[in-house]
Structure formats: C-alpha cells, structure tokens
Design an enzyme around this catalytic site. Structure first.
Site, PDB file in Angstrom:
ATOM      1  N   GLY A   1      -1.797   6.781   9.214  1.00 54.68           N
ATOM      2  CA  GLY A   1      -1.381   7.033   7.851  1.00 54.68           C
ATOM      3  C   GLY A   1      -2.364   7.746   6.948  1.00 54.68           C
TER       4      GLY A   1
ATOM      5  N   GLU B   1      -8.144   4.262   3.674  1.00 52.56           N
ATOM      6  CA  GLU B   1      -6.816   3.757   4.016  1.00 52.56           C
ATOM      7  C   GLU B   1      -5.744   4.526   3.262  1.00 52.56           C
ATOM      8  OE1 GLU B   1      -5.225   1.841   5.929  1.00 52.56           O
ATOM      9  OE2 GLU B   1      -6.182  -0.084   6.278  1.00 52.56           O
ATOM     10  N   ASP B   2      -4.558   4.627   3.841  1.00 47.37           N
ATOM     11  CA  ASP B   2      -3.420   5.189   3.130  1.00 47.37           C
ATOM     12  C   ASP B   2      -2.844   4.157   2.173  1.00 47.37           C
ATOM     13  OD1 ASP B   2      -2.530   3.577   5.237  1.00 47.37           O
ATOM     14  OD2 ASP B   2      -0.811   4.847   5.712  1.00 47.37           O
TER      15      ASP B   2
ATOM     16  N   ASP C   1      -1.438  -3.316   1.709  1.00 48.14           N
ATOM     17  CA  ASP C   1      -0.390  -4.196   1.182  1.00 48.14           C
ATOM     18  C   ASP C   1      -0.712  -5.648   1.507  1.00 48.14           C
ATOM     19  OD1 ASP C   1       0.409  -3.923   3.881  1.00 48.14           O
ATOM     20  OD2 ASP C   1       2.036  -2.605   3.368  1.00 48.14           O
TER      21      ASP C   1
ATOM     22  N   LYS D   1      -0.954  -2.394  -3.063  1.00 46.54           N
ATOM     23  CA  LYS D   1       0.138  -3.261  -3.511  1.00 46.54           C
ATOM     24  C   LYS D   1      -0.421  -4.652  -3.796  1.00 46.54           C
ATOM     25  CE  LYS D   1       3.769  -1.304  -0.535  1.00 46.54           C
ATOM     26  NZ  LYS D   1       4.719  -1.696   0.534  1.00 46.54           N
TER      27      LYS D   1
ATOM     28  N   PHE E   1       8.668  -0.429  -0.085  1.00 43.59           N
ATOM     29  CA  PHE E   1       8.374   0.360   1.104  1.00 43.59           C
ATOM     30  C   PHE E   1       8.331   1.838   0.724  1.00 43.59           C
ATOM     31  CE2 PHE E   1       9.346   2.568   5.062  1.00 43.59           C
ATOM     32  CZ  PHE E   1       8.356   2.023   5.871  1.00 43.59           C
ATOM     33  N   VAL E   2       7.263   2.535   1.160  1.00 45.50           N
ATOM     34  CA  VAL E   2       7.074   3.941   0.792  1.00 45.50           C
ATOM     35  C   VAL E   2       6.842   4.811   2.026  1.00 45.50           C
ATOM     36  CG1 VAL E   2       6.225   3.500  -1.545  1.00 45.50           C
ATOM     37  CG2 VAL E   2       4.613   3.513   0.343  1.00 45.50           C
TER      38      VAL E   2
ATOM     39  N   ASP F   1       4.852   6.565   7.084  1.00 47.72           N
ATOM     40  CA  ASP F   1       6.061   6.855   7.851  1.00 47.72           C
ATOM     41  C   ASP F   1       7.087   5.726   7.803  1.00 47.72           C
ATOM     42  OD1 ASP F   1       6.017   5.511  11.049  1.00 47.72           O
ATOM     43  OD2 ASP F   1       4.381   5.135   9.642  1.00 47.72           O
TER      44      ASP F   1
ATOM     45  N   ARG G   1       5.943  11.342   7.657  1.00 48.82           N
ATOM     46  CA  ARG G   1       4.514  11.525   7.375  1.00 48.82           C
ATOM     47  C   ARG G   1       4.220  12.901   6.791  1.00 48.82           C
ATOM     48  NH1 ARG G   1       1.652   7.310   9.651  1.00 48.82           N
ATOM     49  NH2 ARG G   1       2.503   6.423  11.548  1.00 48.82           N
TER      50      ARG G   1
END
Length: 183
Positions: free
Chosen positions: A47, A101-102, A105, A133, A155-156, A162, A168
C-alpha cells in the site's frame, strides 16, 4: 465523483492535489528533524508504494530506502493475524528508522512491524503514515509521529490502497459508499 471496483461503489474522499500538498509538508518536517542524520525510510508494501515515492521526492537530506511486506487484510477487514511475506535484510542497529505506512487503522500490522524493528536496537523509530483512523485503533501505537490525514473508520481505496487487489492505481482516495440495508 464515484468509482466502482468489483462489487462496491466508492466516492471521492481526498483528491491527489490535497495528498500532494500534505506530503510536501511532511517532507519539509522530516528534512528539518533529520537534518544532520541519515535516516532509513522503510516502506510497508504494498500500500505505501505511491505515498513513499511521493514522500521521498520531497526529502532533500541523505537517506536510505528499504521495504517490508506484511499482510493482515482480506477484503475490507483485518484477519486479526499478521503474516510476514518479505522481511528486512538491512541491519537496523543504531539507525534512525522512519516507517512509511499507507494507513494505520487497527494498529495490528504496525505493532508487529515495530516489534520486529525494535528487536534490532535502532537509535530511533518513528512512523509516517498517510492515513490514520484513530477510532479503529485496537493496538495503541506511541511511535506515530507524522500523519497525513486523520480519517473516519471507513474502508478506502486508491493511491496505493486496494480492494481485492484492485484500485491501487487510482490517483485519488475514495471511501466506500454506504450500502442501504434491506428491511
């Protein structure tokens, strides 16, 4: 603007221009804080690849780059287990580490990575994440120092994130649309 991926519809959350501006500010902050150091940026694949690339374009100081790949997701939710796929092959002892990090959460994956990294006794470890998050955190993380955007527990996809391996490549970030429940 909406996009459809597999069986889900997503609506625009963050445009690339917003992401680019925030990434530039994070780069300035990192350049200042690591001015007389040579940090090792460790991207968490898959990610983080777009965010990591754009972030490194903003870094003017000497630095090194490495990657780790871990997985704990299936579909839209965490499996609750972390599986290391590709480990680090770089000596981290006495190094200044910046984990990129992407998204953070639950904190499960990041907690696992931090434990793995800290075993090698680095001089310092900080986390730079594009998305955070706070309402989803189940594993508290004290090392998150740089946050692009705090987002709700939705959720994104897009910009490296992805859904079932797809999305992505989208330059913007999209959130899943609410699906009306049947009565």
């Amino acid at each position: 603007m909406k996009v459809e991926i597999e069986d889900k519809e997503f609506q625009l959350m963050l445009e690339y221009d917003q992401i680019k501006k925030r990434t530039r500010l994070l780069g300035i902050q990192l350049n200042l804080e690591y001015e007389n150091k040579v940090p090792l940026f460790i991207g968490v694949l898959n990610g983080s690849f777009l965010f990591m690339a754009d972030l490194l374009k903003e870094i003017d100081i000497s630095c090194e780059v490495a990657f780790i790949r871990v997985a704990s997701y299936e579909g839209e939710s965490s499996t609750g287990k972390v599986k290391e796929v590709i480990g680090l092959d770089v000596d981290l002892k006495d190094r200044d580490i910046i984990l990129v990090e992407d998204i953070v959460d639950t904190g499960l994956t990041l907690n696992y990575i931090l434990e793995t990294v800290k075993k090698q006794e680095p001089a310092s470890v900080k986390v730079c994440t594009l998305l955070y998050k706070p309402s989803a955190i189940t594993h508290e993380i004290d090392d998150i120092s740089y946050v692009g955007f705090e987002i709700p527990n939705e959720f994104v996809v897009g910009y490296g994130l992805d859904y079932k391996g797809l999305g992505r490549n989208l330059k913007d970030i999209y959130r899943v649309c609410n699906v009306p429940s049947e009565t």
